[in-house]
Design a protein around this motif. Structure first.
Motif, mmCIF file in Angstrom:
data_model
loop_
_atom_site.group_PDB
_atom_site.id
_atom_site.type_symbol
_atom_site.label_atom_id
_atom_site.label_comp_id
_atom_site.label_asym_id
_atom_site.label_seq_id
_atom_site.Cartn_x
_atom_site.Cartn_y
_atom_site.Cartn_z
ATOM 1 N N SER A 163 0.833 -1.200 0.000
ATOM 2 C CA SER A 163 0.000 0.000 0.000
ATOM 3 C C SER A 163 0.871 1.254 0.000
ATOM 4 C CB SER A 163 -0.902 0.020 1.243
ATOM 5 O OG SER A 163 -1.726 1.164 1.252
ATOM 6 N N HIS A 216 -3.544 1.296 -2.809
ATOM 7 C CA HIS A 216 -3.857 1.904 -1.518
ATOM 8 C C HIS A 216 -5.022 1.172 -0.867
ATOM 9 C CE1 HIS A 216 -1.495 5.440 -0.438
ATOM 10 N NE2 HIS A 216 -1.369 5.677 -1.726
ATOM 11 N N SER A 257 -0.553 5.796 3.816
ATOM 12 C CA SER A 257 -1.731 4.969 3.551
ATOM 13 C C SER A 257 -2.951 5.479 4.299
ATOM 14 C CB SER A 257 -1.453 3.511 3.923
ATOM 15 O OG SER A 257 -0.484 2.948 3.059
#
Length: 415
Positions: free
Chosen positions: A240, A296, A327
């Motif tokens: 992410s 993400h 994130s």
């Protein structure tokens, strides 16, 4: 004092209007949709009827009744309970006062085959006969619901999105610190477990991640390669905040021939509010679509639950903590941006910007810095030279405090 989400007040306001539309509460699992409608219905039990496709019997249904509902959750089951709601509405009307309402709520509606066609027929019949019954539909698989809505119920509903919980909500409801929110994310059901990280991690994996994948996607969408979908999700949680081409993803997790399959799976994960692939911002739409996606998570709990870092270890590793911070910003922007606001990243050579918000002619470039000391962002300056009308936003030391940024919705930063 019990915390109530803002969407509950908004739904109450909508239900105060005359019956015009079906109200749809749509969002991922475990974000409070059922709690919202149960609070409304339980406040005045004689003015509401709540059923769930996951429950054996609806709340308040008399099991000793002469006629029992069908056992199979299908067209007949839904029609039976819709008629029961009509009967209760008719009984309520005999004693109703001005301003009173009756609410019929159906939870996990997307699990009934051809649900939208069934609802369309029943709803249209009620409109023709003037039944003053508000209908609220709840669903935890937005993509699956959207298909039925667009095909059968166009013009008959209003959506009320229910997103993952943000920092301000977790702070107010559970007294989360900023660091706790960054690591443990925004799932209210797991908040009381954070002092026992082993239990917390197990709960997120078994009660949140697994049902999202197994029930909301694999049981309801034809997936050619379920293992590939699961591995894509897990890889996305590990990476992410990082760019990762679909070709490299294939090489990392499985031998496959077509990136189109992974692109479809990433779309499914995005629509179920688990994992998004942000495209690179560019002036031309084609270039945006063809760019390498930046993965993400929609909730950092998904990231932390699948990693080996404890809360303390994550904070001690500045590089990893920086990814968690970024994130958390990405998740906040994904969850709070309205449907007309698009989220991208930007890179040109060695210069980059973490996030780009675009809405019409409005543009904002956002760079996230987790270091304790101010750091100059050359990427923001280069982006501003290329797009002079863009607003530059630095989040972190020397810019907007992280807690402040996480407490305001995405669109506020475009003004």
């Amino acid at each position: 004092m019990k915390y109530t989400r803002p969407q509950e007040a908004l739904l109450k306001n909508r239900l105060g209007d005359p019956v015009h539309f079906i109200n749809l509460l749509a969002g991922p699992r475990q974000v409070g949709k059922t709690t919202i409608i149960r609070d409304i219905v339980s406040a005045k039990p004689t003015q509401g009827y709540y059923i769930s496709v996951d429950d054996e019997l609806p709340v308040g249904f008399d099991p000793s009744a002469t006629i029992s509902p069908p056992q199979k959750k299908d067209r007949g089951w839904l029609a039976f309970h819709w008629q029961e709601a009509r009967n209760r509405t008719a009984a309520w009307l005999k004693t109703a006062h001005s301003g009173d309402i009756f609410v019929f709520a159906i939870d996990e509606i997307q699990k009934i085959e051809d649900w939208s066609d069934i609802v369309k027929g029943l709803w249209d019949a009620d409109r023709a006969s003037g039944v003053p019954m508000h209908v609220v539909l709840l669903g935890s698989a937005p993509l699956l619901m959207q298909k039925g809505l667009s095909e059968s119920l166009a013009g008959r509903y209003e959506t009320l999105p229910v997103s993952h919980w943000g920092f301000a909500e977790m702070q107010q409801a559970f007294d989360f610190s900023l660091e706790q929110y960054i690591y443990f994310g925004g799932y209210p059901g797991s908040a009381w477990l954070i002092k026992d990280e082993t239990r917390w991690r197990r709960y997120v994996r078994d009660s949140l991640i697994q049902p999202n994948i197994e029930k909301d996607i694999l049981q309801m969408v034809r997936i050619k390669n379920p293992m590939l979908l699961k591995q894509l999700f897990e890889l996305g949680c590990h990476y992410s905040g990082q760019e990762l081409s679909l070709t490299k993803i294939i090489a990392s997790i499985i031998e496959a021939k077509h990136t189109e399959t992974l692109a479809d799976y990433l779309h499914l994960l995005t629509e179920t509010k688990l994992l998004a692939g942000l495209h690179k911002y560019a002036g031309q739409e084609v270039r945006k679509r063809n760019s390498v996606p930046k993965l993400h998570v929609f909730n950092t709990a998904l990231m932390s639950a699948l990693q080996d870092y404890s809360f303390a270890e994550a904070q001690a590793d500045r590089s990893y903590w920086g990814r968690l911070v970024e994130s958390s910003i990405g998740a906040h922007l994904l969850n709070t941006a309205d449907e007309d606001t698009k989220l991208y990243y930007w890179r040109e050579g060695n210069q980059e910007v973490d996030f780009v918000l675009a809405k019409g002619k409005k543009l904002a470039a956002i760079e996230v810095k987790s270091a304790p000391k101010p750091v100059v962002s050359a990427g923001l300056n280069v982006f501003a030279e290329k797009y002079p009308h863009a607003t530059k936003i630095l989040v972190g030391a020397g810019g907007v405090p992280l807690a402040e940024f996480l407490s305001q919705p995405a669109d506020d930063w475009l003004d």
